[in-house]
Design a protein around this motif. Structure first.
Motif, PDB file in Angstrom:
ATOM      1  N   LYS A 119       0.825  -1.211   0.000  1.00  0.00           N
ATOM      2  CA  LYS A 119       0.000   0.000   0.000  1.00  0.00           C
ATOM      3  C   LYS A 119       0.856   1.256   0.000  1.00  0.00           C
ATOM      4  O   LYS A 119       0.547   2.216  -0.691  1.00  0.00           O
ATOM      5  CB  LYS A 119      -0.950   0.019   1.196  1.00  0.00           C
ATOM      6  CG  LYS A 119      -2.188  -0.798   1.007  1.00  0.00           C
ATOM      7  CD  LYS A 119      -3.155  -0.546   2.136  1.00  0.00           C
ATOM      8  CE  LYS A 119      -4.427  -1.338   1.918  1.00  0.00           C
ATOM      9  NZ  LYS A 119      -5.418  -1.056   2.946  1.00  0.00           N
ATOM     10  N   HIS A 151       0.826   4.075  -2.845  1.00  0.00           N
ATOM     11  CA  HIS A 151       0.570   5.495  -2.566  1.00  0.00           C
ATOM     12  C   HIS A 151       1.686   6.377  -3.126  1.00  0.00           C
ATOM     13  O   HIS A 151       1.423   7.452  -3.676  1.00  0.00           O
ATOM     14  CB  HIS A 151       0.390   5.739  -1.070  1.00  0.00           C
ATOM     15  CG  HIS A 151      -0.966   5.365  -0.560  1.00  0.00           C
ATOM     16  ND1 HIS A 151      -2.115   6.011  -0.948  1.00  0.00           N
ATOM     17  CD2 HIS A 151      -1.357   4.399   0.306  1.00  0.00           C
ATOM     18  CE1 HIS A 151      -3.157   5.481  -0.346  1.00  0.00           C
ATOM     19  NE2 HIS A 151      -2.723   4.494   0.425  1.00  0.00           N
ATOM     20  N   ASN A 181       1.204   6.553  -6.818  1.00  0.00           N
ATOM     21  CA  ASN A 181       0.066   7.427  -7.097  1.00  0.00           C
ATOM     22  C   ASN A 181       0.490   8.898  -6.993  1.00  0.00           C
ATOM     23  O   ASN A 181       0.131   9.721  -7.831  1.00  0.00           O
ATOM     24  CB  ASN A 181      -1.073   7.117  -6.122  1.00  0.00           C
ATOM     25  CG  ASN A 181      -2.334   7.881  -6.423  1.00  0.00           C
ATOM     26  OD1 ASN A 181      -2.646   8.183  -7.571  1.00  0.00           O
ATOM     27  ND2 ASN A 181      -3.075   8.192  -5.383  1.00  0.00           N
ATOM     28  N   GLU A 182       1.289   9.213  -5.983  1.00  0.00           N
ATOM     29  CA  GLU A 182       1.753  10.594  -5.811  1.00  0.00           C
ATOM     30  C   GLU A 182       2.693  11.003  -6.938  1.00  0.00           C
ATOM     31  O   GLU A 182       2.609  12.129  -7.450  1.00  0.00           O
ATOM     32  CB  GLU A 182       2.447  10.745  -4.457  1.00  0.00           C
ATOM     33  CG  GLU A 182       2.829  12.170  -4.146  1.00  0.00           C
ATOM     34  CD  GLU A 182       3.410  12.330  -2.757  1.00  0.00           C
ATOM     35  OE1 GLU A 182       3.853  13.437  -2.456  1.00  0.00           O
ATOM     36  OE2 GLU A 182       3.420  11.351  -1.980  1.00  0.00           O
ATOM     37  N   ARG A 216      -6.328   7.210  -4.343  1.00  0.00           N
ATOM     38  CA  ARG A 216      -5.918   7.085  -2.948  1.00  0.00           C
ATOM     39  C   ARG A 216      -6.962   6.309  -2.153  1.00  0.00           C
ATOM     40  O   ARG A 216      -6.629   5.397  -1.389  1.00  0.00           O
ATOM     41  CB  ARG A 216      -5.716   8.481  -2.364  1.00  0.00           C
ATOM     42  CG  ARG A 216      -5.255   8.476  -0.949  1.00  0.00           C
ATOM     43  CD  ARG A 216      -5.010   9.866  -0.476  1.00  0.00           C
ATOM     44  NE  ARG A 216      -4.706   9.810   0.944  1.00  0.00           N
ATOM     45  CZ  ARG A 216      -4.340  10.833   1.651  1.00  0.00           C
ATOM     46  NH1 ARG A 216      -4.212  11.999   1.093  1.00  0.00           N
ATOM     47  NH2 ARG A 216      -4.081  10.696   2.918  1.00  0.00           N
ATOM     48  N   ASP A 256      -6.575   2.467  -0.508  1.00  0.00           N
ATOM     49  CA  ASP A 256      -6.848   2.199   0.905  1.00  0.00           C
ATOM     50  C   ASP A 256      -7.892   1.113   1.100  1.00  0.00           C
ATOM     51  O   ASP A 256      -7.803   0.312   2.027  1.00  0.00           O
ATOM     52  CB  ASP A 256      -7.290   3.476   1.617  1.00  0.00           C
ATOM     53  CG  ASP A 256      -6.132   4.413   1.886  1.00  0.00           C
ATOM     54  OD1 ASP A 256      -4.978   3.939   1.916  1.00  0.00           O
ATOM     55  OD2 ASP A 256      -6.373   5.624   2.056  1.00  0.00           O
TER      56      ASP A 256
END
Length: 143
Positions: free
Chosen positions: A29, A33, A36-37, A106, A110
């Protein structure tokens, strides 16, 4: 985990001979993340570059109009402004949609229900292609 070993020959002081650092493995995860950023920041750079390019086109048309060729109209007033404003608007749209995608991804990461969206890529390709085709016609029709 940090391990320290003592030197057996010198008992008055401890000497640090070896330090091992074994961090805990990063979870999937966290990596997702970070990815993704990074993607979000790449889209932000693309949006800012598009805005800058639109601004340059609009201002370059103004410079050409100001220089003028003694009575000849180099560029119609509305054309360079149209393309400049269109590219600037496209850059703003890219940044807004990038933020929406970032927040959506995001939440999906999660909850473990991530499905990569394709709408953003399709919309961006369609808008950029449309502006590109219009620019081609503009360049072909202007002296």
């Amino acid at each position: 985990m940090i391990t320290v070993q003592k030197d057996e020959t010198d008992t008055s002081t401890e000497k640090l001979q070896q330090i091992e650092y074994n961090p805990e493995p990063t979870s999937d995860k966290v990596r997702d993340h970070f990815a993704n950023e990074r993607t979000f920041l790449s889209w932000m750079r693309t949006g800012l570059a598009t805005i800058t390019f639109g601004f340059v086109i609009e201002r370059f048309g103004l410079v050409l109009r100001e220089l003028g060729l003694k009575g000849q109209q180099v560029l119609p007033i509305h054309v360079s402004s149209f393309f400049g404003v269109s590219l600037t608007a496209l850059g703003v749209i890219i940044m807004i949609v990038a933020l929406i995608n970032f927040l959506h991804n995001r939440r999906a990461i999660d909850t473990g229900q991530f499905q990569p969206p394709v709408n953003f890529a399709i919309m961006l390709t369609a808008l950029a292609s449309l502006i590109g085709v219009l620019l081609i016609f503009y360049l072909l029709l202007t002296p």
